[in-house]
Design an enzyme around this catalytic site. Structure first.
Site, PDB file in Angstrom:
ATOM      1  N   LYS A  96       1.259   1.263  -1.623  1.00 51.71           N
ATOM      2  CA  LYS A  96       2.447   2.128  -1.594  1.00 51.71           C
ATOM      3  C   LYS A  96       3.701   1.304  -1.818  1.00 51.71           C
ATOM      4  CE  LYS A  96       3.986   0.448   2.512  1.00 51.71           C
ATOM      5  NZ  LYS A  96       5.292  -0.253   2.693  1.00 51.71           N
ATOM      6  N   ASP A 222       1.456   2.037   9.429  1.00 54.31           N
ATOM      7  CA  ASP A 222       1.520   2.561   8.064  1.00 54.31           C
ATOM      8  C   ASP A 222       0.270   3.323   7.655  1.00 54.31           C
ATOM      9  OD1 ASP A 222       4.001   1.460   7.802  1.00 54.31           O
ATOM     10  OD2 ASP A 222       3.396  -0.192   6.498  1.00 54.31           O
TER      11      ASP A 222
END
Length: 398
Positions: A96, A222
């Site tokens: 990401k 995350d």
């Protein structure tokens, strides 16, 4: 009547145990990497092999018993294959970027609250899972420096899944690593989310996606994001995930440029000064991106100043990319806590990356934004971009 004396020489030989050869793996390399191969079903290799030798002088027969542990593992593996509805699975594990990252406050538990637009991109690892006939996970990888024990988030995720569901399945896992570590790209978090997804598929989906997302926050802030559909507004430590429609077209090109040096996340946060962070409302940034797309003024990362203190060369790298790009990028910014610099709007890095010795062994990768469909895991695009150190680009240019 003549008599004969028979003595037995029993010798047990235990060869090194290698994974099943008809299933997933042929042999383990120096770092535990393995090769996938197939074994003919007609090949015979009994578990106990007997060899009879005659000693003419002593009139004795000796029977040698050899225990083939390798074949025992293969037999157990075959049994797993026959009985399990799913025995092998290969999944893409994408990373990401943080299009913007605001740090809003420090919490009483020592962590920081953030508000960030996370988005999955097409750069990622590939993870191969095979059901193990043994009550132990075995992880291998193609790169050095990656822990293969329960320090690895993949093993942590599998342990977490077994703890939450009571499932007793174990796995052989091979991680084909392409996402660099210490890059601010969430590669390890994605690996953990992918492992949770895989374990759930093998068990017949004992848990919901929501369960997996909530559980995953126990091992990493995350990780929950990767259970979004690919674009999300994340708050708290990152564990509160709000799905949003992709705010920009998925085909917007980007280039990732990561120097060899990594940033310590703990050291970056240690140097963070909240009185020096931006005061822009994160929701206004999200609204502006949704309406007008990505631009330099919305790609705010409050971790850049402390990261540049930790790694001054990273600041110079960003400055040179901005000045050398001559407007080719819509925005240039650092992802996460570093040390990857992202250029949005072009897949090509500035020319100095190839020629300047100030930044040796820079990692380069082209990428696009990526999403996933409901009840499906992320899929690697057929035209996934190549990634390599700068030195390889130099060779190809020559």
């Amino acid at each position: 009547m003549a008599s004969s004396n028979i003595s037995f020489s029993s010798r047990l030989r235990f060869p090194s145990v290698s994974p099943r050869k008809n299933f997933a793996v042929d042999s383990f390399g120096p770092r535990g990497s393995f090769n996938f191969a197939s074994r003919s079903k007609h090949q015979k290799n009994p578990l106990i092999q007997k060899a009879i030798r005659c000693n003419s002088t002593a009139s004795k027969q000796q029977v040698e018993i050899v225990y083939d542990a390798d074949e025992r593992i293969n037999k157990l593996a075959n049994e797993v294959d026959r009985n399990a509805p799913l025995s092998r699975l290969t999944l893409f594990s994408p990373c990401k970027i943080n299009v913007f990252l605001r740090i809003t406050k420090k919490r009483e538990d020592g962590y920081h609250d953030l508000a960030s637009l996370f988005h999955v991109i097409t750069l990622g690892d590939t993870i191969k899972f095979s059901l193990s006939p043994l009550k132990k996970d075995r992880l291998s990888t193609n790169v050095s420096g990656v822990p293969l024990d329960d320090r690895n988030l993949i093993i942590k995720a599998l342990n977490l899944y077994r703890k939450k569901t009571g499932c007793d399945q174990f796995f052989w896992i091979h991680l084909d690593k392409k996402v660099p570590t210490g890059a601010g790209l969430g590669g390890g978090s994605s690996n953990a989310a992918t492992a949770l997804w895989a374990a759930n598929q093998f068990s017949g989906c004992l848990a919901t996606e929501k369960d997996l997302q909530e559980w995953s926050s126990e091992i990493g802030s995350d990780i929950p994001f990767f259970f979004s559909e690919g674009a999300a507004f994340c708050t708290g430590r990152g564990e509160f995930v709000q799905n949003i429609p992709p705010p920009v077209p998925l085909d917007v090109p980007m280039v990732l440029i990561k120097p060899q040096e990594a940033c310590s996340t703990a050291e970056v946060y240690k140097r963070l000064r909240l009185d020096r962070t931006s005061d822009v409302d994160p929701l206004s940034l999200l609204d502006k991106i949704t309406k007008n797309g990505i631009s330099q003024d919305v790609c705010i990362n409050d971790l850049e100043p402390p990261a540049f203190e930790v790694l001054p060369s990273l600041k110079r790298l960003k400055q040179r990319i901005v000045s050398a790009s001559r407007g080719e990028f819509d925005a240039v910014f650092m992802s996460g806590s570093g040390s990857t610099i992202v250029g949005i709007g072009s897949p090509d890095p500035p020319g100095f990356i190839y020629n300047d010795n100030e930044f040796p062994d820079v990692f380069l990768a082209e990428a696009n934004f990526l999403t996933r469909e409901a009840n499906q895991w992320y899929r690697e695009p057929a035209t996934a971009s190549a990634c390599s150190p700068r030195s390889e680009h130099r060779k190809s240019a020559a």
